[in-house]
Write an enzyme that holds these catalytic residues in place. Structure first.
Site, mmCIF file in Angstrom:
data_model
loop_
_atom_site.group_PDB
_atom_site.id
_atom_site.type_symbol
_atom_site.label_atom_id
_atom_site.label_comp_id
_atom_site.label_asym_id
_atom_site.label_seq_id
_atom_site.Cartn_x
_atom_site.Cartn_y
_atom_site.Cartn_z
ATOM 1 N N LYS A 174 0.825 -1.211 0.000
ATOM 2 C CA LYS A 174 0.000 0.000 0.000
ATOM 3 C C LYS A 174 0.858 1.259 0.000
ATOM 4 O O LYS A 174 2.072 1.196 0.113
ATOM 5 C CB LYS A 174 -0.924 -0.013 1.213
HETATM 6 C C1 LIG Z 1 -5.721 -3.643 -0.034
HETATM 7 C C2 LIG Z 1 -7.101 -3.248 -0.250
HETATM 8 C C3 LIG Z 1 -8.073 -3.291 0.769
HETATM 9 C C4 LIG Z 1 -7.804 -3.784 2.181
HETATM 10 O O1 LIG Z 1 -6.915 -4.807 2.201
HETATM 11 P P1 LIG Z 1 -6.406 -5.637 3.474
HETATM 12 O O2 LIG Z 1 -5.427 -6.552 2.834
HETATM 13 O O3 LIG Z 1 -7.562 -6.322 4.052
HETATM 14 O O4 LIG Z 1 -5.766 -4.692 4.429
HETATM 15 C C5 LIG Z 1 -9.340 -2.827 0.482
HETATM 16 N N1 LIG Z 1 -9.654 -2.364 -0.738
HETATM 17 C C6 LIG Z 1 -8.758 -2.294 -1.752
HETATM 18 C C7 LIG Z 1 -9.177 -1.741 -3.082
HETATM 19 C C8 LIG Z 1 -7.452 -2.749 -1.546
HETATM 20 O O5 LIG Z 1 -6.559 -2.702 -2.542
#
Ligand SMILES: *Cc1c(COP(=O)(O)O)cnc(C)c1O
Length: 399
Positions: A174
């Protein structure tokens, strides 16, 4: 090897990880995160998806329909299912990969409980259109998915503030990371209180073993993204050897990681605190890189470039191409891993195959299907060197 992504980690995160824990590490991360997002409350979770599950529960939604994009991370509908609600998918739009908000009213029913508005790849969701929907259906909750778009802005308005709450993912892929982890932000005092209470009932405290696991993971991340090692891993991956160990997800199953109900550990919060201080420069660099690619790749006919949008955070830089595999292979030969992004259209996945159970037909997700097969990812992480970006542009395409 230039990897397709790379977390912005240096010695500071390691020092933070090794600092003796303090009782209030997690609370300090929450307070700093809320300040950064300009919101009253930030509440940590082990994953973004856990935040979404409990957020839907805290809103009192059960056996409701929750509208979300057909083209998003599959963990989003997984979380909807885990909260005992039903995902309803809406097709995307080509111009910015986001859910086509003009189609949303068509799927709203008496049963609709919430709309998940995702600013995918960092492109801010159209808040003017979202406002119009909200005015017409004031009882449907708006939830912002800011996993790609922490503090992205639509015409100067921060996306996370529009709606009852926003969710964020904090794993190493992220914009910023707390090793793993997720966050929910909200300005609603009563709702925050409810969500915190629910979290403290439903989640187990983070055990020492979790801190240790997270520490070992963090330590392993540093060499993994070092060019030579990354190249080796990539070769193993291509040979199929790694696949047997690290199958990313199983298309036929809706599931969660084993520790999705164990609270964020203190070590994660301390790493997150360091990352938060870097957040502005991370996004600034990504914006610069997006501009660089936009200027330098413009006349390459095999690429359909993504838009440059004021306020976008560019979690990814996503041209569309006609023969994705050919381009990916060509770049791998030059030691550049482009990678694809979301390579599925969720309603067509085995686990969500809705065609047989409803009046939908595959035509309903035409754009999402197309995006799932024709997007490539050009490395745009904050620490990418100018030289590497120039290599990507000149060595490979300009010949
Ligand atoms: C990464 C992501 C999430 C949340 O991801 P976790 O792996 O559960 O922390 C939610 N929405 C999108 C579009 C993502 O790319």
């Amino acid at each position: 090897m230039i990897p397709r992504l790379k977390p912005s980690l240096d010695w500071r995160e390691l020092v933070a990880a090794l600092t003796p824990p303090r009782k209030d590490d997690v609370e300090r991360f929450e307070q700093a995160f809320a300040r950064k997002m300009g919101q009253k409350h930030a509440i940590t979770f082990p994953y973004g998806r856990t935040g979404l599950i409990l957020l839907l529960e805290a809103l009192g939604l059960k056996n409701k329909e929750v509208i979300c994009p057909a083209y998003t991370c599959v963990v989003v509908p997984h979380a909807i299912v885990y909260s005992d609600n039903k995902p309803v998918f809406v097709d995307s739009q080509e111009e910015d990969f986001n859910m086509n908000l003009d189609l949303v009213p068509e799927v709203i029913t008496e049963q609709t409980g919430a709309i998940i508005a995702t600013s995918i790849f960092g492109y801010p969701v159209n808040l003017d259109k979202l406002d119009a929907i909200h005015r017409k259906y004031p009882n449907i909750y708006i939830i912002q998915d800011c996993a790609h778009s922490f503090a992205a802005e639509w015409k100067g308005r921060a996306v996370q503030k529009e709606g009852i709450a926003a969710i964020y993912g904090l794993n190493i892929s992220k914009l910023m990371t707390s090793i793993f982890g997720g966050m929910v932000t909200t300005d609603d005092d009563k709702f925050a209180k409810k969500l915190i209470k629910l979290r403290d009932i439903r989640l187990k405290p983070a055990l020492l073993t979790k801190s240790l696991r997270r520490f070992l993971y963090l330590v392993a991340v540093y060499p993994t993204f070092w060019g030579p090692v990354y190249g080796l891993i990539n070769r193993l991956e291509r040979s199929g050897l790694l696949n047997r160990f690290v199958k990313y997800y199983d298309e036929s199953k809706v599931d969660m990681p084993g520790d999705y109900l164990e609270k964020m550990s203190r070590i994660e919060a301390r790493v997150g605190l360091v990352q938060l201080k870097k957040y502005d420069s991370i996004v600034e660099n990504r914006r610069k890189m997006a501009k660089f690619y936009d200027d330098n790749l413009r006349d390459i006919s095999e690429l359909h470039l993504p838009p440059i949008v004021e306020g976008a955070t560019y979690s990814h830089y996503v041209p569309r191409v006609s023969d994705r595999n050919k381009i990916l292979r060509k770049f791998l030969k030059k030691a550049i891993q482009l990678g694809w992004l979301i390579e599925y259209c969720i309603p067509n996945m085995d686990s969500y195959n809705v065609q047989s159970t409803s009046a939908n037909n595959s035509n309903d997700y035409r754009v999402a299907e197309k995006l799932s097969t024709n997007t490539i990812n050009i490395p745009i992480y904050a620490q990418i060197k100018k030289k590497e970006a120039e290599h990507i542009v000149q060595q490979v395409w300009k010949k």
